[in-house]
Write an enzyme that holds these catalytic residues in place. Structure first.
Site, PDB file in Angstrom:
ATOM      1  N   GLU A  14      27.677  -1.777 -22.525  1.00  0.00           N
ATOM      2  CA  GLU A  14      26.873  -1.225 -23.479  1.00  0.00           C
ATOM      3  C   GLU A  14      27.172   0.396 -23.372  1.00  0.00           C
ATOM      4  O   GLU A  14      27.221   0.767 -22.108  1.00  0.00           O
ATOM      5  CB  GLU A  14      25.315  -1.373 -23.173  1.00  0.00           C
ATOM      6  CG  GLU A  14      24.822  -2.716 -23.498  1.00  0.00           C
ATOM      7  CD  GLU A  14      23.283  -2.907 -22.962  1.00  0.00           C
ATOM      8  OE1 GLU A  14      22.439  -3.300 -24.053  1.00  0.00           O
ATOM      9  OE2 GLU A  14      22.990  -2.542 -22.014  1.00  0.00           O
ATOM     10  N   ASN A  48      19.036  -5.598 -21.605  1.00  0.00           N
ATOM     11  CA  ASN A  48      18.070  -5.884 -20.685  1.00  0.00           C
ATOM     12  C   ASN A  48      16.510  -5.880 -21.354  1.00  0.00           C
ATOM     13  O   ASN A  48      15.737  -6.852 -20.838  1.00  0.00           O
ATOM     14  CB  ASN A  48      18.107  -4.935 -19.740  1.00  0.00           C
ATOM     15  CG  ASN A  48      19.005  -5.193 -18.660  1.00  0.00           C
ATOM     16  OD1 ASN A  48      19.488  -6.251 -18.520  1.00  0.00           O
ATOM     17  ND2 ASN A  48      19.401  -4.114 -17.631  1.00  0.00           N
ATOM     18  N   HIS A  74      27.220   0.733 -19.533  1.00  0.00           N
ATOM     19  CA  HIS A  74      26.692  -0.233 -18.549  1.00  0.00           C
ATOM     20  C   HIS A  74      27.231  -1.633 -18.484  1.00  0.00           C
ATOM     21  O   HIS A  74      27.582  -2.220 -19.627  1.00  0.00           O
ATOM     22  CB  HIS A  74      25.148  -0.510 -19.275  1.00  0.00           C
ATOM     23  CG  HIS A  74      24.319  -1.414 -18.440  1.00  0.00           C
ATOM     24  ND1 HIS A  74      23.537  -2.258 -19.232  1.00  0.00           N
ATOM     25  CD2 HIS A  74      24.290  -1.912 -17.350  1.00  0.00           C
ATOM     26  CE1 HIS A  74      22.754  -3.199 -18.458  1.00  0.00           C
ATOM     27  NE2 HIS A  74      23.355  -3.122 -17.189  1.00  0.00           N
ATOM     28  N   SER A 101      21.322   0.481 -15.386  1.00  0.00           N
ATOM     29  CA  SER A 101      20.904  -0.439 -16.057  1.00  0.00           C
ATOM     30  C   SER A 101      19.222  -0.287 -16.968  1.00  0.00           C
ATOM     31  O   SER A 101      19.250  -1.177 -17.738  1.00  0.00           O
ATOM     32  CB  SER A 101      20.918  -1.810 -15.425  1.00  0.00           C
ATOM     33  OG  SER A 101      19.835  -1.725 -14.186  1.00  0.00           O
TER      34      SER A 101
END
Length: 717
Positions: free
Chosen positions: A471, A509, A459, A438
């Protein structure tokens, strides 16, 4: 001769055709030419009217079976594109009335009409089926019946709000229409939506027999005492509708108008004349089509539909994946293995250092599937066949022929680099190594790889079985072939993939972190945990930032923060005071100790007030203002614009889908870029500049936004 050819061509292009059988039954077949699925279009109206006239006039036809010419679907719904052509609510209302009248003609045929349903029977497709006198569906897992219009900010406009309650009752129809829930064959039979469920091989024959039997009518619903009390009298219905309204407002915070209008349509149809119910349905449909909420939700639908057609790298076809593996049997590993087996239908091998980890991953899949069996959404045999695709090992047995390995071990660079080396020595030369990191750069994970072209980031978001986004992160040396194959693999798993650049935090993120940090700063300024979460849920997020931090893990947030700060600057610096939470063992839900209490019998989330004492806070604000909520959101917007400018995401569409599906950005706002276009870059820059002067440099608007404001530009041209 030309006239004959033109006539033949016209006949060949027709969507509806009649096939007369020797027993007097005619099959009315719908087959939209050149399309993989049937959808209802306004231009079919004349053709349907013509064929219904032919049926009425042909006295040799003693019964009608409505079926699809497509192999694996009935009718997937109405063509959503035609709504974009409506320039007023009255135009959209007219579309609804047209559909109602056509279905009314079908219902009023003097001969029995039976729908033979196999595959998707959704939206307008189910409304069409409900206008028939009876319905028979196949027992195939592909068969699903539902009215999902609410997910596009709409309501069923072809009589669905009026016919469904008559078939399944008020409570079931509210449940189906307010959630968009789909029923499998057995569920539909139990609910009273279909008359019979049979194997697809005998579907048409069964429908014919039902039409010939003279029993082509809905089965009488067996009402429980509770049903009679709630649905059989005015007072009970009032309780039912009021409860539904309260539930809707509690869940939507008034941001979505469609659910309330659905309730109003059903209520009108039940309590007033049928004609009034149909008119209210058409009027509400027209208003919703022209609403901004529906426009945004339809835009999201079109975007995701377009993405399904795209390859990872244009012109590079994916390699076929026949077997996959997962490293790590924890929550993530179990979830990845589950979607690989159940969605991609691929055999998947889980490797963990302990048998306990493998058992945990297997139990994860069993529990999810067993719920579906209990709800009659799938058969027990179907569950067993899906679980049989998941196997486990504590060594690399069975890895020599896997095409892709997804790594889901701890966030430790050395460990992940070792995993790459081990996979390269135990697998084929072509095996893809996909890391579920991540935060760690993929380039660093691939640094010591013999075949860095096979290393890529994949991800997932937790929980994997529910979160639709992944992702995909290529490093500088990742091959185009690896990118396209990984994108195709993610789609097989039922995911929506976005390809993002290999930079700290990737995309989701990275835009989430400033939002979370600002919420933490507001907490330290004296806002209560409950007020913060309540304000952001009211804004449209599924959960508030403090609850989200508890769910994800406060320690996970603490790990990502310094990585982002080191690569991207001090605007990502997490509040220093939060280290006290880690020191106190407050990691959130997983340790049953965080911002909220977990050792409580209350179904409602209860704040753990001892957090305030630990952080040395005095709560002064029990209500978060709109401006304070916007501070959090605008930090996210600013970072999203920066990501697009830096090429972290390929386009604004990918950025919107990433935020909607990865974070739960309010769908009715369309995503951060659609939202910025709506409020205007000038407004965004103006507010950020104001907060920059008031609160510090973290609010400095990025250059791309400043330029857009100066040029009155937008993200979507």
């Amino acid at each position: 001769m030309t006239d004959v050819k033109n006539t033949e061509q016209k006949e060949n292009n027709k969507t509806f055709s009649l096939a007369r059988q020797e027993n007097g039954i005619a099959h009315l077949i719908m087959d939209v030419k050149g399309e993989s699925m049937n959808t209802l279009k306004a231009e079919f109206a004349d053709e349907i009217a013509e064929i219904l006239k032919e049926i009425r006039e042909d006295k040799s036809i003693i019964g009608l079976v409505l079926a699809s010419g497509k192999a694996d679907s009935f009718v997937a719904g109405a063509d959503v594109h035609m709504l974009a052509n409506c320039t007023s609510a009255s135009e959209a209302t007219a579309l609804s009335r047209q559909g109602q009248m056509i279905f009314d003609q079908l219902e009023n045929l003097s001969i029995p009409v039976v729908a033979a349903i196999h595959g998707a029977c959704l939206g307008g497709g189910l409304e069409l089926a409900m206008a028939c006198h009876a319905r028979v569906c196949s027992d195939s897992p592909k068969t699903a019946l539902g009215l999902p219009e609410v997910q596009l900010g709409l309501l069923p406009g072809g009589g669905g709000t009026q016919r469904l309650p008559k078939l399944v009752g008020i409570q079931k129809s509210l449940d189906m229409m307010l959630t968009g829930k789909q029923l499998r064959g057995i569920q539909a039979l139990k609910a009273g939506l279909v008359n019979d469920v049979v194997p697809n091989s005998v579907l048409l024959k069964s429908a014919e027999q039902l039409a010939l039997s003279g029993k082509a009518k809905p089965k009488a619903r067996k009402l429980s005492i509770m049903d009679k009390l709630l649905e059989g009298n005015g007072l009970g219905r009032s309780v039912l509708f009021n409860k539904a309204t309260k539930m809707v407002l509690s869940q939507t915070k008034g941001n979505y108008p469609a659910p309330l209008k659905i309730i109003d349509c059903i209520r009108t149809g039940v309590e007033q004349a049928p004609s009034k119910g149909y008119q209210v349905e058409a009027d509400h449909f027209g208003q919703l089509v022209m609403s901004d909420v529906s426009a945004q939700l339809r835009q999201v639908f079109f975007a995701t539909t377009d993405m399904k057609k795209e390859q990872g790298v244009e012109g590079v076809a994916p390699e076929k994946i026949t077997k996959a593996a997962v490293l790590g049997g924890g929550l993530m590993g179990g979830g990845i293995a589950f979607v690989t087996a159940t969605k991609a239908k691929l055999p998947v091998r889980i490797k963990d250092i302990s048998h306990q980890g493998i058992s945990y991953a297997l139990k994860y899949g069993y529990d999810l599937l067993n719920k579906k069996v209990k709800r009659r959404f799938m058969r027990h045999s179907e569950m067993q066949s899906q679980l049989a695709l998941i196997t486990g090992t504590t060594d690399y047995t069975g890895f020599n022929n896997v095409d892709i390995v997804v790594e889901a071990v701890f966030e430790d660079l050395t460990l992940k680099q070792n995993m790459v080396a081990e996979i390269e020595s135990h697998c084929k030369e072509s095996t893809i190594f996909a890391s579920n990191t991540s935060s760690l750069p993929i380039g660093k994970i691939a640094e010591k790889a013999l075949r860095p072209e096979n290393v890529i980031g994949l991800h997932y978001f937790s929980p994997v079985d529910k979160m639709p986004l992944v992702e995909i992160i290529p490093n500088e040396k990742t091959s185009d072939q690896t990118i396209s194959t990984t994108v195709a693999f993610a789609k097989q798993q039922g995911k929506t993939p976005i390809v993002v650049k290999d930079k700290a935090g990737f995309y989701v993120n990275r835009i989430l972190a400033p939002y979370m940090n600002e919420a933490a700063i507001l907490l330290l300024e004296g806002c209560s945990i409950e007020a913060l979460d309540k304000a952001m849920v009211k804004f449209g997020f599924p959960v508030g930032p403090m609850q989200l931090l508890d769910e994800v893990g406060i320690d996970v947030g603490a790990k990502i923060g310094p990585i982002l700060q080191a690569d991207l600057g001090d605007r990502f610096a997490p509040p220093a005071a939060f280290s006290k939470l880690i020191d106190d063992g407050r990691l959130g839900k997983k340790t049953k100790k965080g911002f909220y209490q977990y050792n409580t019998k209350s179904k409602k989330k209860v704040v753990d007030d001892s957090v305030y004492t630990l952080l040395g806070l005095q709560v002064s604000n029990t209500k978060v203002t709109d401006a304070q909520a916007e501070r959090c959101v605008y930090m996210m917007l600013n970072e999203a614009a920066r990501c697009l400018d830096e090429g972290i995401i390929r386009n604004a569409r990918d950025g919107d889908i990433g935020a909607l599906f990865g974070i739960g950005f309010p769908p009715f706002l369309g995503g951060p870029f659609q939202y910025m276009d709506k409020i205007g870059a000038i407004t965004v820059v103006s507010k950020l500049t104001q907060w920059q002067a008031e609160f510090g440099e973290r609010f400095t608007p990025c250059d791309a936004l400043v330029k857009m404001a100066e040029q009155s530009d937008s993200f979507y041209k």
